[in-house]
Design a protein around this motif. Sequence first.
Motif, PDB file in Angstrom:
ATOM      1  N   ILE A 170      -6.249   8.124   5.491  1.00 37.85           N
ATOM      2  CA  ILE A 170      -7.488   7.819   4.777  1.00 37.85           C
ATOM      3  C   ILE A 170      -8.096   6.481   5.199  1.00 37.85           C
ATOM      4  O   ILE A 170      -9.036   5.992   4.583  1.00 37.85           O
ATOM      5  N   GLY A 177       4.105   2.993  -3.893  1.00 38.95           N
ATOM      6  CA  GLY A 177       3.213   3.123  -5.046  1.00 38.95           C
ATOM      7  C   GLY A 177       3.678   4.214  -5.977  1.00 38.95           C
ATOM      8  O   GLY A 177       4.862   4.577  -5.983  1.00 38.95           O
ATOM      9  N   LEU A 178       2.730   4.732  -6.740  1.00 39.96           N
ATOM     10  CA  LEU A 178       3.068   5.842  -7.636  1.00 39.96           C
ATOM     11  C   LEU A 178       3.721   6.959  -6.834  1.00 39.96           C
ATOM     12  O   LEU A 178       4.528   7.723  -7.337  1.00 39.96           O
ATOM     13  N   GLY A 179       3.337   7.032  -5.555  1.00 39.78           N
ATOM     14  CA  GLY A 179       3.881   8.054  -4.675  1.00 39.78           C
ATOM     15  C   GLY A 179       5.397   7.991  -4.572  1.00 39.78           C
ATOM     16  O   GLY A 179       6.066   9.015  -4.561  1.00 39.78           O
ATOM     17  N   ASN A 180       5.945   6.797  -4.505  1.00 41.72           N
ATOM     18  CA  ASN A 180       7.405   6.672  -4.345  1.00 41.72           C
ATOM     19  C   ASN A 180       8.143   6.933  -5.647  1.00 41.72           C
ATOM     20  O   ASN A 180       9.308   7.296  -5.636  1.00 41.72           O
ATOM     21  N   SER A 239       0.627   6.208   3.040  1.00 43.46           N
ATOM     22  CA  SER A 239      -0.821   5.939   2.930  1.00 43.46           C
ATOM     23  C   SER A 239      -1.553   6.215   4.235  1.00 43.46           C
ATOM     24  O   SER A 239      -2.487   5.490   4.580  1.00 43.46           O
ATOM     25  N   SER A 283      -0.975  -0.549  -4.186  1.00 37.67           N
ATOM     26  CA  SER A 283      -1.547   0.592  -3.451  1.00 37.67           C
ATOM     27  C   SER A 283      -3.034   0.719  -3.754  1.00 37.67           C
ATOM     28  O   SER A 283      -3.833   1.025  -2.870  1.00 37.67           O
ATOM     29  N   SER A 338       0.837  -1.196   0.000  1.00 38.89           N
ATOM     30  CA  SER A 338       0.000   0.000   0.000  1.00 38.89           C
ATOM     31  C   SER A 338       0.875   1.251   0.000  1.00 38.89           C
ATOM     32  O   SER A 338       0.640   2.209  -0.728  1.00 38.89           O
ATOM     33  N   ALA A 339       1.915   1.223   0.837  1.00 35.74           N
ATOM     34  CA  ALA A 339       2.765   2.406   0.963  1.00 35.74           C
ATOM     35  C   ALA A 339       3.560   2.663  -0.315  1.00 35.74           C
ATOM     36  O   ALA A 339       3.597   3.779  -0.839  1.00 35.74           O
ATOM     37  N   MET A 384      -6.554   1.018  -1.375  1.00 39.81           N
ATOM     38  CA  MET A 384      -7.531   2.114  -1.423  1.00 39.81           C
ATOM     39  C   MET A 384      -8.929   1.605  -1.691  1.00 39.81           C
ATOM     40  O   MET A 384      -9.898   2.102  -1.145  1.00 39.81           O
TER      41      MET A 384
END
Length: 445
Positions: free
Chosen positions: A230, A22-25, A227, A318, A19-20, A322
């Motif tokens: 939320i 993701g596209l975020g990293n 993450s 991820s 989850s952590a 969600m």
Amino acid sequence: MKRDEWKSRLGFMLAAMGSAVGLGNIWRFSYVAGENGGATFLLIYIFFILAFGIPLLLTEFSIGKAGKKDAVGSFMRLAPGTKWHWTGVMGVIGGTLILSFYSVVCGWSLYYLFHYLIGDFWTEPTGGFGQSFENWTSTTWEPLFWQFLFMIAVVLVVIRGIKRGIERANLIAMPALAILMVVLAVYSLTLDGASEGLAFLFTPDWSQFGNPQVYLAAMGQAFFSLSIGIGGMLTYASYLKSNDRLPTATVGIGIMDTVFAVIAGIVIFPAVFSFGGDVTDGPPLVFITLPSIFASMPAGGLVGIGFFALLVMAAYSSALSMLEVPVAYVHRTLGLSRKAAAIVCGTVIFAIGVTVSLGYGIWSHVTIVENKNILDSIDYITGNYILPLGTMLMAIFVGWYWTKDQAIKRSEINTPILQSSWYFIIRYIVPVAILVIAITSIVDK
Ligand code: LEU
């Protein structure tokens, strides 16, 4: 019926890491770091992960593990007759909104992966990658097709539940992701301009430490990347067995997430410097700058396949977390089966995602926040308001609504010094810091 649970603590850890990471990293970290001075940003980001992120992740986990229900239900059980469950409701809305734009970017990534696999992105298209990206995202049906495909894949796994669906998918995806990432990083380090890229990532510009925008960006990125805020991590923790302990798992997840972000930086920045790209290219860095770099690199096509496979897999794990947030809620409250709940939530998210995708084409004139298009507006609202607010409310819930004894017992921290530091951070530092940063950012505007 017995509630689903993780088969093992390792399964939970891999899913939470999934989850952590993701596209975020990769996508978000690289452009936010690029725009905010590289190494300076990285140091402040690591500070936020260690000082706030990991303690907050533990906070969210403890609520879920104690509540043993979805994001809304856990608050209802732990604080009956209060309004605390609205924190969970906000999470359900936040998760839904984030996935609606996230899935659009996932659709793009899947499209890129496909075109690398069939070989036609191995060379720069006529007019360049920038032009072709713009032309393609502004068409109506094709991006929707890829987004739809991605959402189907997510829904199919969530339907299978925790143990048989999400846990199994992550058991394969996370190790594969780690191997791919390391292979790409090693390759990137052999490039001529590697040292310049590494200097950008690891040699801080001390003058930038006074810039409030870098702090804001680093905090937002830390929360997004872990993450938290939320209810996704809360929901995941609600499926833990009572003897699966939280603190070491939490630290492991936080550190792995950061390691992934740093390695993503090692993959991306040397390549950008070696081939004359611009690190401040913003969100298109991954979809425009990198593909042109791959096109001029030895074996760039293969690197492209590896890179976009990585992006798709990271995004996928991820997205599972969600979707699980609204699915767990709808499944419990509306009396729908898990399958029906996953299909209903997936459809709603896809429908909102359609507007996001059209925001690059026929609805590109539509702006919601300031002059941002639909995607940037939802990213802005969720990232700057819902996430920090959700995180802050959870910290206040644990720090002020629970008694000190309850909080410490449920955090499962054993060492007294760590217990009091964690409690102090959650009770005082986090709420104040988030408020100060929010106010500074408003005033700064
Ligand atoms: N942590 C995820 C990422 O880094 C995003 C989160 C909102 C699920 O991509």
